[in-house]
Write an enzyme that holds these catalytic residues in place. Structure first.
Site, PDB file in Angstrom:
ATOM      1  N   GLY A   1      70.947  42.317  71.172  1.00 19.50           N
ATOM      2  CA  GLY A   1      70.313  41.934  69.917  1.00 19.50           C
ATOM      3  C   GLY A   1      71.272  42.054  68.749  1.00 19.50           C
ATOM      4  O   GLY A   1      72.079  42.985  68.688  1.00 19.50           O
TER       5      GLY A   1
ATOM      6  N   ARG B   1      85.175  42.085  61.629  1.00 17.25           N
ATOM      7  CA  ARG B   1      86.219  41.985  60.598  1.00 17.25           C
ATOM      8  C   ARG B   1      87.150  43.192  60.644  1.00 17.25           C
ATOM      9  O   ARG B   1      88.382  43.057  60.564  1.00 17.25           O
ATOM     10  CB  ARG B   1      85.548  41.883  59.224  1.00 17.25           C
TER      11      ARG B   1
ATOM     12  N   ARG C   1      72.236  37.044  76.176  1.00 18.56           N
ATOM     13  CA  ARG C   1      71.997  37.822  77.392  1.00 18.56           C
ATOM     14  C   ARG C   1      72.685  37.090  78.534  1.00 18.56           C
ATOM     15  O   ARG C   1      72.718  35.866  78.571  1.00 18.56           O
ATOM     16  CB  ARG C   1      70.503  37.929  77.691  1.00 18.56           C
TER      17      ARG C   1
ATOM     18  N   THR D   1      72.801  48.348  66.735  1.00 19.95           N
ATOM     19  CA  THR D   1      71.393  48.130  67.031  1.00 19.95           C
ATOM     20  C   THR D   1      70.564  48.729  65.908  1.00 19.95           C
ATOM     21  O   THR D   1      70.857  49.840  65.452  1.00 19.95           O
ATOM     22  CB  THR D   1      70.963  48.768  68.372  1.00 19.95           C
TER      23      THR D   1
ATOM     24  N   ASP E   1      67.658  49.940  66.038  1.00 16.81           N
ATOM     25  CA  ASP E   1      66.738  50.981  66.485  1.00 16.81           C
ATOM     26  C   ASP E   1      67.291  52.398  66.326  1.00 16.81           C
ATOM     27  O   ASP E   1      66.530  53.365  66.394  1.00 16.81           O
ATOM     28  CB  ASP E   1      66.347  50.770  67.947  1.00 16.81           C
TER      29      ASP E   1
ATOM     30  N   ASP F   1      68.929  54.144  68.409  1.00 19.03           N
ATOM     31  CA  ASP F   1      68.530  54.871  69.608  1.00 19.03           C
ATOM     32  C   ASP F   1      69.683  55.107  70.581  1.00 19.03           C
ATOM     33  O   ASP F   1      69.483  55.207  71.792  1.00 19.03           O
ATOM     34  CB  ASP F   1      67.398  54.134  70.321  1.00 19.03           C
TER      35      ASP F   1
ATOM     36  N   ARG G   1      42.442  47.283  50.844  1.00 24.19           N
ATOM     37  CA  ARG G   1      42.642  46.988  52.258  1.00 24.19           C
ATOM     38  C   ARG G   1      43.385  48.101  52.984  1.00 24.19           C
ATOM     39  O   ARG G   1      44.140  48.856  52.391  1.00 24.19           O
ATOM     40  CB  ARG G   1      43.427  45.673  52.423  1.00 24.19           C
TER      41      ARG G   1
ATOM     42  N   MET H   1      59.847  47.560  64.564  1.00 22.48           N
ATOM     43  CA  MET H   1      60.541  47.646  65.848  1.00 22.48           C
ATOM     44  C   MET H   1      60.762  49.103  66.250  1.00 22.48           C
ATOM     45  O   MET H   1      60.862  49.987  65.411  1.00 22.48           O
ATOM     46  CB  MET H   1      61.860  46.887  65.798  1.00 22.48           C
TER      47      MET H   1
ATOM     48  N   ARG I   1      60.654  50.193  70.463  1.00 24.33           N
ATOM     49  CA  ARG I   1      59.901  50.306  71.726  1.00 24.33           C
ATOM     50  C   ARG I   1      59.957  51.726  72.278  1.00 24.33           C
ATOM     51  O   ARG I   1      58.984  52.228  72.819  1.00 24.33           O
ATOM     52  CB  ARG I   1      60.448  49.331  72.776  1.00 24.33           C
TER      53      ARG I   1
ATOM     54  N   ALA J   1      53.760  55.851  53.381  1.00 28.28           N
ATOM     55  CA  ALA J   1      52.649  55.465  54.261  1.00 28.28           C
ATOM     56  C   ALA J   1      51.670  56.618  54.439  1.00 28.28           C
ATOM     57  O   ALA J   1      52.063  57.795  54.432  1.00 28.28           O
ATOM     58  CB  ALA J   1      53.179  55.025  55.623  1.00 28.28           C
ATOM     59  N   GLU J   2      50.400  56.275  54.610  1.00 28.33           N
ATOM     60  CA  GLU J   2      49.374  57.293  54.807  1.00 28.33           C
ATOM     61  C   GLU J   2      49.404  57.877  56.222  1.00 28.33           C
ATOM     62  O   GLU J   2      48.972  59.001  56.448  1.00 28.33           O
ATOM     63  CB  GLU J   2      47.982  56.719  54.517  1.00 28.33           C
TER      64      GLU J   2
ATOM     65  N   ARG K   1      65.803  42.388  61.661  1.00 25.50           N
ATOM     66  CA  ARG K   1      67.173  42.270  62.161  1.00 25.50           C
ATOM     67  C   ARG K   1      68.092  41.500  61.231  1.00 25.50           C
ATOM     68  O   ARG K   1      69.307  41.615  61.318  1.00 25.50           O
ATOM     69  CB  ARG K   1      67.175  41.560  63.520  1.00 25.50           C
TER      70      ARG K   1
END
Length: 328
Positions: free
Chosen positions: A15, A25, A76, A130, A132, A134, A167, A174, A176, A191-192, A261
């Site tokens: 990704g 570079r 890939r 990446t 993530d 991770d 609302r 992202m 996983r 965020a709540e 991304r």
């Protein structure tokens, strides 16, 4: 510098992530500085198998430090998972007199590099790219900081709508297997509630939190959900379940998806990419291989590729505690 190291290949795989162009570079210009030829390999391992490559110089990478994505493209490759495919890739490297490879990507990219190194003894160095964050062995991966800023900006905009219409928004980001984006962006955007794979808070805990927020006078709320969280089958199913319990809320779901991304890399990602690219080239010059360049406590470090692939990153427990306090 080993006499045999005259030409280095660089490629991006898996990704895309903001900062990859800045890393390319850096590798190219570090090679130019040390009078080493640099070869750009297009479309990752698939391009390597097909011999899709060209020499790059300092001018080839002008005006790309600020661009997201990767101008070398990414893909890939099922063929590279076969011994025959890897042999074709090796033959192209030999025929083009390339002595070593710099691989920019994630754990899949590094796994391919490790196998390639084991089979052919070909020197490889990894740069973690990446969003993530991770990858074991580094505090930050390329693209993570940019993705965080993109997500926070999106949540800020959504909050304007949430508060205007009373609302409840579920925002999926992202992640996983890792909740780094959700946790940090959730705290940064106020965020709540934040739902991540590492901490199974459960549906009951979520409901308690939302009811507590409602009771305290909040008429709108933001819940950030990492895509790997298992509180619901998916974010839409979770939203429906909450709506059945709290019908007074006008509930909406936003999946940020691949917008995370893209975009212009932050200054942090550009500087990190520059540092990692130089270190990758100079590590190969020192005769070292099968390593990943990372950063810990603002110092560039090296981690064996097998540890980078097999190791697990840990979520910031202190930040989880902070998030719990902030949602009070």
């Amino acid at each position: 510098m080993p006499k045999s190291l005259k030409k280095i290949g660089v490629m991006t795989s898996g990704g895309d992530a903001p900062g990859m162009n800045a890393a390319i570079r850096s590798v190219v210009r570090a090679c130019a500085f040390h009078k080493i030829t640099c070869v750009g390999i297009y479309r990752g391992y698939q391009g390597l198998i097909e011999g899709d490559m060209e020499e790059l110089n300092a001018r080839s990478v002008k005006n790309i430090i600020n661009r997201g994505g990767t101008f070398l493209k990414s893909a890939r490759s099922k063929d590279f998972r076969t011994k025959e495919g890897r042999k074709k890739a090796y033959d192209h490297l030999v025929n083009n007199e390339i002595d070593a490879l710099v691989l920019i990507g994630g754990d899949g990219t590094f796994t391919g590099g490790m196998i390639f190194n084991q089979e052919f003894g070909f020197p490889v160095i990894g740069i973690p790219g990446t969003i993530d964050n991770d990858i074991y062995g580094t505090n930050f991966t390329l693209g993570y900081d940019t993705a965080l800023n993109t997500v926070v900006d999106a949540i800020d905009r959504i909050r304007d709508t949430a508060s205007s219409h009373d609302r409840l928004f579920f925002i999926e980001v992202m992640g996983r297997d890792a909740g780094h984006i959700a946790l940090n962006a959730g705290v940064g955007a106020g965020a709540e509630e934040i739902l991540i794979p590492e901490e199974n808070l459960g549906f009951d805990r979520l409901m308690e939190s939302l009811k507590r927020s409602r009771k305290s006078g909040k008429t709108s709320s933001i819940v950030v959900v990492a895509e790997g969280d298992k509180t619901g089958e998916n974010v839409f199913e979770l939203a429906q379940k909450v709506e059945s319990e709290m019908p007074f809320y006008d509930i909406r779901v936003t999946v940020l998806g691949h917008v995370q991304r893209g975009g212009t890399p932050t200054c942090f990602d550009r500087v990190l990419a520059s540092r990692m690219g130089v270190k990758a080239v100079e590590t190969l010059m020192d005769g070292q291989s099968n390593l990943m360049v990372g950063i810990k406590n603002d110092k560039i470090n090296l981690t064996p590729l097998d540890k980078a692939v097999k190791g697990k990153t840990e979520i910031n427990k202190e930040l989880i505690r902070v998030s719990e306090i902030m949602t009070t």
